[in-house]
Design a protein around this motif. Sequence first.
Motif, short mmCIF file in Angstrom:
data_model
loop_
_atom_site.label_atom_id
_atom_site.label_comp_id
_atom_site.label_asym_id
_atom_site.label_seq_id
_atom_site.Cartn_x
_atom_site.Cartn_y
_atom_site.Cartn_z
N ALA A 1 21.28 -6.01 -8.54
CA ALA A 1 22.13 -4.89 -8.97
C ALA A 1 23.33 -4.75 -8.03
O ALA A 1 24.46 -4.53 -8.46
CB ALA A 1 21.31 -3.60 -9.00
N ARG A 2 23.08 -4.90 -6.73
CA ARG A 2 24.17 -4.78 -5.76
C ARG A 2 25.23 -5.87 -5.99
O ARG A 2 26.43 -5.59 -6.01
CB ARG A 2 23.62 -4.86 -4.34
N LEU A 3 24.77 -7.12 -6.18
CA LEU A 3 25.73 -8.21 -6.41
C LEU A 3 26.48 -8.00 -7.72
O LEU A 3 27.69 -8.25 -7.80
CB LEU A 3 24.98 -9.55 -6.44
N ALA A 4 25.77 -7.54 -8.74
CA ALA A 4 26.40 -7.35 -10.06
C ALA A 4 27.52 -6.32 -9.97
O ALA A 4 28.59 -6.48 -10.55
CB ALA A 4 25.36 -6.92 -11.10
N ASP B 1 22.88 -12.06 -19.29
CA ASP B 1 22.13 -10.93 -19.85
C ASP B 1 21.74 -9.94 -18.76
O ASP B 1 21.87 -8.72 -18.93
CB ASP B 1 20.85 -11.43 -20.56
N LEU B 2 21.27 -10.47 -17.64
CA LEU B 2 20.86 -9.57 -16.56
C LEU B 2 22.06 -8.81 -16.02
O LEU B 2 21.99 -7.60 -15.76
CB LEU B 2 20.17 -10.35 -15.43
N TRP B 3 23.18 -9.51 -15.86
CA TRP B 3 24.39 -8.85 -15.35
C TRP B 3 24.77 -7.67 -16.24
O TRP B 3 25.00 -6.57 -15.77
CB TRP B 3 25.53 -9.86 -15.25
N LYS B 4 24.80 -7.92 -17.55
CA LYS B 4 25.20 -6.85 -18.48
C LYS B 4 24.24 -5.67 -18.39
O LYS B 4 24.66 -4.51 -18.38
CB LYS B 4 25.27 -7.38 -19.92
N SER B 5 22.95 -5.93 -18.33
CA SER B 5 22.02 -4.81 -18.30
C SER B 5 22.12 -4.05 -16.97
O SER B 5 22.01 -2.82 -16.95
CB SER B 5 20.59 -5.26 -18.63
N PHE C 1 26.46 1.01 -13.19
CA PHE C 1 27.90 1.19 -12.96
C PHE C 1 28.40 2.34 -13.83
O PHE C 1 28.26 2.32 -15.04
CB PHE C 1 28.66 -0.11 -13.26
N ARG C 2 29.00 3.33 -13.17
CA ARG C 2 29.39 4.56 -13.88
C ARG C 2 30.67 4.40 -14.68
O ARG C 2 30.83 4.99 -15.73
CB ARG C 2 29.57 5.70 -12.88
N GLY C 3 31.60 3.65 -14.14
CA GLY C 3 32.93 3.57 -14.78
C GLY C 3 32.98 2.52 -15.87
O GLY C 3 32.01 1.79 -16.09
N PHE D 1 31.00 -13.05 -19.67
CA PHE D 1 30.30 -11.96 -19.00
C PHE D 1 30.93 -10.62 -19.36
O PHE D 1 30.26 -9.69 -19.74
CB PHE D 1 30.33 -12.12 -17.47
N TYR D 2 32.26 -10.53 -19.15
CA TYR D 2 32.87 -9.20 -19.20
C TYR D 2 33.60 -8.90 -20.49
O TYR D 2 33.80 -7.73 -20.82
CB TYR D 2 33.79 -8.98 -17.98
N ASP D 3 33.98 -9.93 -21.26
CA ASP D 3 34.74 -9.68 -22.50
C ASP D 3 33.98 -8.77 -23.47
O ASP D 3 34.54 -7.86 -24.04
CB ASP D 3 35.09 -10.99 -23.20
#
Length: 265
Positions: free
Chosen positions: A160-163, A227-231, A237-239, A259-261
């Motif tokens: 979670a920290r790295l993501a 998948d893990l990154w998105k979840s 992440f609040r913003g 990942f981010y698109d």
Amino acid sequence: MTQPDVAGAIRAALLAADPRTKVMAARAVARDWRFGRLAPVFNVAMPERPGRPAHPELLPPNQMPKRGRGQSLRGRIALLHALAHIEFVAIDLALDMAGRFGMEMGPRFIGDFLSTAADEAMHFALLDRRLRSLGSGYGALPAHNGLWNAAHETRHDVAARLAVVPMVLEARGLDVTPMTIERLRAADDEVSARILERILRDEIRHVRFGTTHFTAVCTERGEVAEDLWKSLIQRHFRGPVSGPFNNSARATAGLPRSFYDSIAL
Ligand SMILES: [Fe+2]
Ligand SMILES: [Fe+2]
């Protein structure tokens, strides 16, 4: 002779409140680790909150005075001060990454994030020196107190920290810094523009450390990285994750568009 332990040295740098002291401590711990002068021993906990100087006054983000677009001297000072504060907190984010998760992640991880902490200390020092040459200095203006929250929110899980920290917050720096450099050049502030160019180059490496170690954690846990990154982003992440994105810098840092698109606003 027994060597000092790395976690104790990191903890001391985190707790340093005076900016100069923190800068020196972060650079010293990175150097000492690189030269094998610190034992890979982790028997002290990282602090919940790092040390902070009496100034700047820390305000909630919504109470921060509005700053201009960086053209006037006052506007540029406000911009450089905000960036100096980000770099100051980034020293602690990198130190905490190495000190909190170093034992489970191993020596290469520790070295990567301690070298990041040393970079952030240099970035902060360059910006503070620039502010001083413009008649200001770190602490002269208020700064916002929200940046440490991302670390606090993700203190229980390295993935979670790295993501959140390198792969969202530092990646955002890759997106916005080229525009800031242009604005500074438009205001004929070549000195500040050069400092930001150096920062941008280093930040690509920081994001790369994040993606590299995140991918390794995913492999170890048998997770699909995307998948893990998105979840994790949705949970921690609040913003918003929002563009425009610097796709080429992100790709150089190992952060693919897929990942981010799909989660971008
Ligand atoms: Fe930085
Ligand atoms: Fe960074």
